[in-house]
Design a protein around this motif. Structure first.
Motif, PDB file in Angstrom:
ATOM      1  N   SER A  48     -40.898 -33.452 -12.105  1.00  0.00           N
ATOM      2  CA  SER A  48     -41.974 -33.175 -11.151  1.00  0.00           C
ATOM      3  C   SER A  48     -41.464 -31.901 -10.205  1.00  0.00           C
ATOM      4  O   SER A  48     -42.071 -30.788  -9.947  1.00  0.00           O
ATOM      5  CB  SER A  48     -42.341 -34.236 -10.439  1.00  0.00           C
ATOM      6  OG  SER A  48     -42.916 -35.095 -11.234  1.00  0.00           O
ATOM      7  N   ASP A  92     -41.287 -47.940   0.402  1.00  0.00           N
ATOM      8  CA  ASP A  92     -41.394 -46.493   1.029  1.00  0.00           C
ATOM      9  C   ASP A  92     -40.687 -46.082   2.371  1.00  0.00           C
ATOM     10  O   ASP A  92     -41.230 -45.706   3.153  1.00  0.00           O
ATOM     11  CB  ASP A  92     -42.789 -45.952   1.116  1.00  0.00           C
ATOM     12  CG  ASP A  92     -43.048 -44.552   1.156  1.00  0.00           C
ATOM     13  OD1 ASP A  92     -42.074 -43.822   0.641  1.00  0.00           O
ATOM     14  OD2 ASP A  92     -44.091 -44.125   1.801  1.00  0.00           O
ATOM     15  N   TYR A 110     -39.447 -37.797 -11.925  1.00  0.00           N
ATOM     16  CA  TYR A 110     -39.338 -37.351 -10.698  1.00  0.00           C
ATOM     17  C   TYR A 110     -38.787 -36.091 -10.673  1.00  0.00           C
ATOM     18  O   TYR A 110     -39.008 -34.839  -9.904  1.00  0.00           O
ATOM     19  CB  TYR A 110     -38.786 -38.292  -9.351  1.00  0.00           C
ATOM     20  CG  TYR A 110     -39.550 -39.301  -9.183  1.00  0.00           C
ATOM     21  CD1 TYR A 110     -40.661 -39.510  -8.682  1.00  0.00           C
ATOM     22  CD2 TYR A 110     -38.944 -40.558  -9.346  1.00  0.00           C
ATOM     23  CE1 TYR A 110     -41.322 -40.571  -8.386  1.00  0.00           C
ATOM     24  CE2 TYR A 110     -39.707 -41.856  -9.174  1.00  0.00           C
ATOM     25  CZ  TYR A 110     -40.771 -41.708  -8.751  1.00  0.00           C
ATOM     26  OH  TYR A 110     -41.816 -42.784  -8.284  1.00  0.00           O
ATOM     27  N   ASP A 125     -49.796 -38.540  -0.211  1.00  0.00           N
ATOM     28  CA  ASP A 125     -48.293 -38.687  -0.040  1.00  0.00           C
ATOM     29  C   ASP A 125     -47.711 -37.699  -0.804  1.00  0.00           C
ATOM     30  O   ASP A 125     -46.985 -36.933  -0.383  1.00  0.00           O
ATOM     31  CB  ASP A 125     -47.719 -39.947  -0.073  1.00  0.00           C
ATOM     32  CG  ASP A 125     -48.063 -40.944   1.010  1.00  0.00           C
ATOM     33  OD1 ASP A 125     -48.920 -40.610   1.856  1.00  0.00           O
ATOM     34  OD2 ASP A 125     -47.888 -42.105   0.762  1.00  0.00           O
ATOM     35  N   THR A 126     -47.797 -37.636  -2.112  1.00  0.00           N
ATOM     36  CA  THR A 126     -47.359 -36.822  -2.902  1.00  0.00           C
ATOM     37  C   THR A 126     -47.554 -35.210  -2.782  1.00  0.00           C
ATOM     38  O   THR A 126     -46.772 -34.404  -2.827  1.00  0.00           O
ATOM     39  CB  THR A 126     -47.647 -37.144  -4.462  1.00  0.00           C
ATOM     40  OG1 THR A 126     -47.346 -38.178  -4.763  1.00  0.00           O
ATOM     41  CG2 THR A 126     -46.810 -36.125  -5.338  1.00  0.00           C
ATOM     42  N   LYS A 176     -45.317 -33.981   0.215  1.00  0.00           N
ATOM     43  CA  LYS A 176     -44.139 -34.207  -0.128  1.00  0.00           C
ATOM     44  C   LYS A 176     -43.695 -32.954  -0.831  1.00  0.00           C
ATOM     45  O   LYS A 176     -42.671 -32.425  -0.927  1.00  0.00           O
ATOM     46  CB  LYS A 176     -43.377 -35.469  -0.989  1.00  0.00           C
ATOM     47  CG  LYS A 176     -43.644 -36.584  -0.028  1.00  0.00           C
ATOM     48  CD  LYS A 176     -43.314 -37.727  -0.820  1.00  0.00           C
ATOM     49  CE  LYS A 176     -43.492 -39.112   0.013  1.00  0.00           C
ATOM     50  NZ  LYS A 176     -43.335 -40.338  -0.609  1.00  0.00           N
ATOM     51  N   ILE A 183     -39.464 -38.190  -2.630  1.00  0.00           N
ATOM     52  CA  ILE A 183     -40.268 -38.718  -3.804  1.00  0.00           C
ATOM     53  C   ILE A 183     -40.019 -39.781  -4.781  1.00  0.00           C
ATOM     54  O   ILE A 183     -40.811 -40.596  -4.921  1.00  0.00           O
ATOM     55  CB  ILE A 183     -40.552 -37.377  -4.704  1.00  0.00           C
ATOM     56  CG1 ILE A 183     -41.095 -36.138  -3.962  1.00  0.00           C
ATOM     57  CG2 ILE A 183     -41.326 -37.595  -6.031  1.00  0.00           C
ATOM     58  CD1 ILE A 183     -41.477 -35.009  -4.598  1.00  0.00           C
ATOM     59  N   LYS A 225     -51.271 -42.894  -2.352  1.00  0.00           N
ATOM     60  CA  LYS A 225     -50.009 -42.319  -2.949  1.00  0.00           C
ATOM     61  C   LYS A 225     -50.197 -40.866  -3.090  1.00  0.00           C
ATOM     62  O   LYS A 225     -49.189 -40.040  -3.291  1.00  0.00           O
ATOM     63  CB  LYS A 225     -49.700 -43.133  -4.249  1.00  0.00           C
ATOM     64  CG  LYS A 225     -49.129 -44.403  -3.672  1.00  0.00           C
ATOM     65  CD  LYS A 225     -48.699 -45.192  -5.032  1.00  0.00           C
ATOM     66  CE  LYS A 225     -47.891 -46.459  -4.557  1.00  0.00           C
ATOM     67  NZ  LYS A 225     -47.376 -47.148  -5.722  1.00  0.00           N
ATOM     68  N   THR A 226     -51.601 -40.407  -3.687  1.00  0.00           N
ATOM     69  CA  THR A 226     -51.440 -39.073  -3.997  1.00  0.00           C
ATOM     70  C   THR A 226     -51.524 -38.153  -2.872  1.00  0.00           C
ATOM     71  O   THR A 226     -50.869 -37.051  -2.991  1.00  0.00           O
ATOM     72  CB  THR A 226     -53.158 -39.016  -4.826  1.00  0.00           C
ATOM     73  OG1 THR A 226     -53.354 -39.698  -5.922  1.00  0.00           O
ATOM     74  CG2 THR A 226     -53.431 -37.390  -5.301  1.00  0.00           C
TER      75      THR A 226
END
Length: 546
Positions: free
Chosen positions: A7, A112, A4, A482-483, A486, A275, A479-480
Motif C-alpha cells: 500500500s 490501534d 501494508y 482512518d486509512t 494516514k 498503518i 477504518k476507511t
C-alpha cells in the motif's frame, strides 16, 4: 505486513514516475509547487495589526494577551502551582484519585494504540497515568523545535529572541494548565474505554453548557480542520525536513532527489507503525527517545560548563538583545515576534494540541492533569530551548568578537538561514545547531543525527495521533476514514523532506499558530470552569494531607 508495504509503495509510485519525467530535480519541483501555498497561508495566518509604528501579527497578540490574562487570573500558576504539579506527577496524591497508583499494571488488549480494557469507574476513565500523559505530550513537543527551531529564532532575531522564548514559555504554562484541564473535563469515553479528547470536545460540549451550542460546534470543526493541517505541517513536514537536512549533511549529499528518496524511506517507516499498527516499533521508540533527549541535554550541559567563563556574556547578549536589538533585526517588536513564534511552535501552549494527549489520563479531577501539563512548557522551552540557545551563542563567541561565525539577523538564501562569514555559504535550522555542538564535542553531529531522526520519528507518530483524533471527530471512527488520513499524512512526510526549510517552516508555523484562533476563543468562554475544577482538586489535596 506485505499488504501494508505494498500500500505504501503504491502510494509513492506516482512520485517515482513524476521524478523520472521531471526536468528539474524532484526536490526542486516539489518545493516550487509547495512554496506558493506555504507563503499564501503564512500571509493569511500572520495578518498584522498596526500598533504605533509596528505591524504585529494578530495571532501573536491573541497568544500573548490570553497567556498573560490566564497568568494573572490564576495567580501565576507557573510559580504557585509548580510544587503541586511536581507532587502530582510523582504520584503523591494518587490515593485521592480513587486508589489509582501510577505503578499499577492492568492486563489490557491494545487496539490501534488505545487501551480498551481500562477499568470503567470514575477514577479510571482514562488510559494512562499522569506521568505517562506528560511523557506522551512532551514527546510530541520536545524535539526538533528545540534543536532546529531555536537555531532559526537566533538566526532571525539574534540572542534576544531567546529571552522572549523564555517569557512565552513561562506565561504559556498558564495557558497549558487551562486547556489541559478542560481537555479532561469534557473528554468522551467510548464503550470500549477508548478516550477521545481535546479542544474539539471542550468547545462543542463546554460551550453548549454555556448556551453557545452553535458557536461551539463551528469552533470545534474549525479547530479539527486546522489540527489536521498542523499534523501535516509542524508535526510532520518540518520533522521530515530537518531529519533529511541532517542526514544529507552527514552523508555529503547535494542536489537531485535526495530529499525525496529519504522522505520515501521515512514515510515507509512511519507507515509501518501508523498503518500496520506494529506497536513494538512504537514502544521501542518510546524508550529510545527519552534516552536520546538525555544525551542531548547532557551534551548541552557539557558545552555550557566548557564555556563557563562566557555564561555572563551570553546572558548579557540575551537580555541586551531582547530590548535593544542589533541593527538589521527588525527592531524590538521584530525580535519579540520571532521569539514568541518559535516558542509557540516548540511548546504549542495556546494551540490546544497537547490537550488531546493529556485527555487520556486516569483521573476524576481534571485540574490534576492541568497542573501536570503546566510542566510541559517549562521543560520544553524554559529549560531545553535555553540550553540550545546558549550552545549556539557560545559557538558564535570568539574572544571579544560576539559574531565570529555568522551575523545575527543576516538572512541567507531564505528567511530561516544565516550567512557564514568564512566562505559566504548559507546554513540554517538544524545545521547551525549541529555545527555548534561539533565545535566543542567533535563528531557529536553523528550522535545528533541519530537523535534528530528519533525525535522526528516520535513527533510524527505523536502528531499522527493528534491529527487522527481530529479526523475522527470530523469523519467518524471508521477504518476507511482512518486509512485516508494516514495516507495523506505519509504524503506530507515526502513533501517536507523534498521542500526547503523556508517553505516548510512558513507552512508549519502558520498551521500551528492558526490553532490559536479557535482554541483561545474557546478558552475565554470556559476558563471559569477551570477555576471550579481547581478548587475541587485543591480541596481534595488538603483533605488528604489532613
Amino acid at each position: 505486513m506485505k499488504k501494508y508495504l505494498l500500500s505504501i509503495f503504491t502510494l509513492m509510485l506516482p512520485f517515482l514516475t513524476f521524478a523520472q519525467e521531471a526536468e528539474k530535480g524532484l526536490d526542486e519541483k516539489i518545493n516550487d509547487a509547495f512554496m506558493p501555498v506555504a507563503t499564501w497561508w503564512e500571509g493569511l495566518v500572520l495578518s498584522t495589526v498596526p500598533i504605533g509604528e509596528f505591524n504585529v501579527p494578530f495571532v501573536v497578540i491573541l497568544l500573548v494577551a490570553g497567556a498573560t490574562f490566564f497568568t494573572i487570573y490564576f495567580k501565576v500558576p507557573s510559580i504557585t502551582k509548580f510544587p503541586l504539579a511536581i507532587n502530582t506527577v510523582r504520584g503523591k496524591y494518587d490515593e485521592i484519585e480513587g486508589g489509582h497508583h501510577a505503578e499499577d499494571k492492568v492486563a489490557v488488549n491494545i487496539v490501534d494504540g488505545d487501551l480498551p480494557d481500562t477499568i470503567r469507574d470514575e477514577s479510571k476513565e482514562g488510559e494512562v497515568s499522569h506521568f505517562q500523559a506528560l511523557a506522551t505530550a512532551v514527546s510530541g513537543t520536545v524535539g526538533l523545535g528545540n534543536i532546529a527551531g531555536v537555531a532559526v529564532a537566533i538566526a532571525l532575531g539574534g540572542p534576544g529572541a531567546t529571552f522572549w522564548m523564555i517569557v512565552c514559555g513561562l506565561i504559556g504554562m498558564s495557558t497549558k494548565f487551562v486547556e489541559c484541564t478542560l481537555g479532561v473535563k469534557y473528554r468522551d469515553v467510548g464503550e470500549d474505554g477508548t478516550v477521545y479528547g481535546g479542544p474539539m470536545y471542550y468547545m462543542s460540549k463546554g460551550l453548549k453548557e454555556r448556551g453557545f451550542s452553535g458557536i461551539g460546534k463551528v469552533l470545534a470543526v474549525i479547530f479539527a480542520i486546522l489540527c489536521i493541517g498542523a499534523s501535516f505541517g509542524g508535526g510532520n513536514a518540518f520533522q521530515s525536513n530537518q531529519a533529511t537536512v541532517q542526514i544529507t549533511s552527514m552523508l555529503g549529499l547535494e542536489g537531485g532527489s535526495n530529499g525525496f528518496i529519504i522522505g520515501v524511506i521515512l514515510a515507509v517507516l512511519v507507515g509501518i507503525v501508523i498503518i500496520g499498527g506494529i506497536k513494538r516499533i512504537a514502544s521501542i521508540t518510546e524508550k529510545i527517545v527519552p534516552f536520546m533527549a538525555g544525551i542531548y541535554v547532557l551534551a548541552a550541559l557539557v558545552i555550557i560548563f566548557a564555556n563557563f567563563s562566557d555564561i555572563g556574556t551570553a546572558f548579557g547578549l540575551i537580555f541586551e538583545g531582547a530590548f535593544t536589538p542589533m541593527a538589521g533585526l527588525g527592531g524590538f517588536v521584530g525580535v519579540l515576534i520571532v521569539g514568541f513564534q518559535r516558542a509557540a511552535f516548540s511548546n504549542e501552549a495556546g494551540a490546544g494540541s497537547a490537550a488531546i494527549a493529556h485527555s487520556a489520563v486516569k483521573t476524576k479531577y481534571p485540574a490534576s492533569e492541568g497542573v501536570v501539563a503546566l510542566l510541559e512548557p517549562f521543560i520544553d522551552t524554559v529549560v531545553i530551548c535555553t540550553m540550545t540557545a546558549l550552545v549556539i551563542i557560545f559557538f558564535n563567541i570568539d574572544g571579544g568578537n560576539m559574531q565570529s561565525v555568522f551575523q545575527y539577523g543576516a538572512a541567507g538564501e531564505s528567511a530561516s538561514s544565516v550567512l557564514l562569514n568564512a566562505d559566504g555559504s548559507s546554513i540554517g535550522g538544524v545545521d547551525l545547531t549541529s555545527m555548534a555542538f561539533d565545535s566543542v564535542i567533535p563528531g557529536f553531529s553523528y550522535v545528533l543525527t541519530i537523535a534528530i531522526i528519533m525525535f522526528a520519528f516520535s513527533t510524527m507518530i505523536s502528531w499522527s495521533y493528534y491529527g487522527l483524533q481530529s479526523w475522527k471527530y470530523l469523519f467518524g471512527k471508521g477504518k476507511t476514514a482512518d486509512t485516508v488520513y494516514k495516507v495523506l499524512f505519509l504524503v506530507f512526510i515526502v513533501i517536507g523532506a523534498a521542500a526547503t526549510l523556508d517553505a516548510v517552516i512558513k507552512f508549519s508555523d502558520a498551521m500551528i499558530l492558526a490553532l490559536v484562533f479557535p482554541n483561545m476563543i474557546g478558552l475565554f468562554f470556559l476558563f471559569p470552569k477551570v477555576r471550579e475544577e481547581m478548587a475541587k482538586y485543591v480541596s481534595a489535596v488538603r483533605g488528604n494531607k489532613e
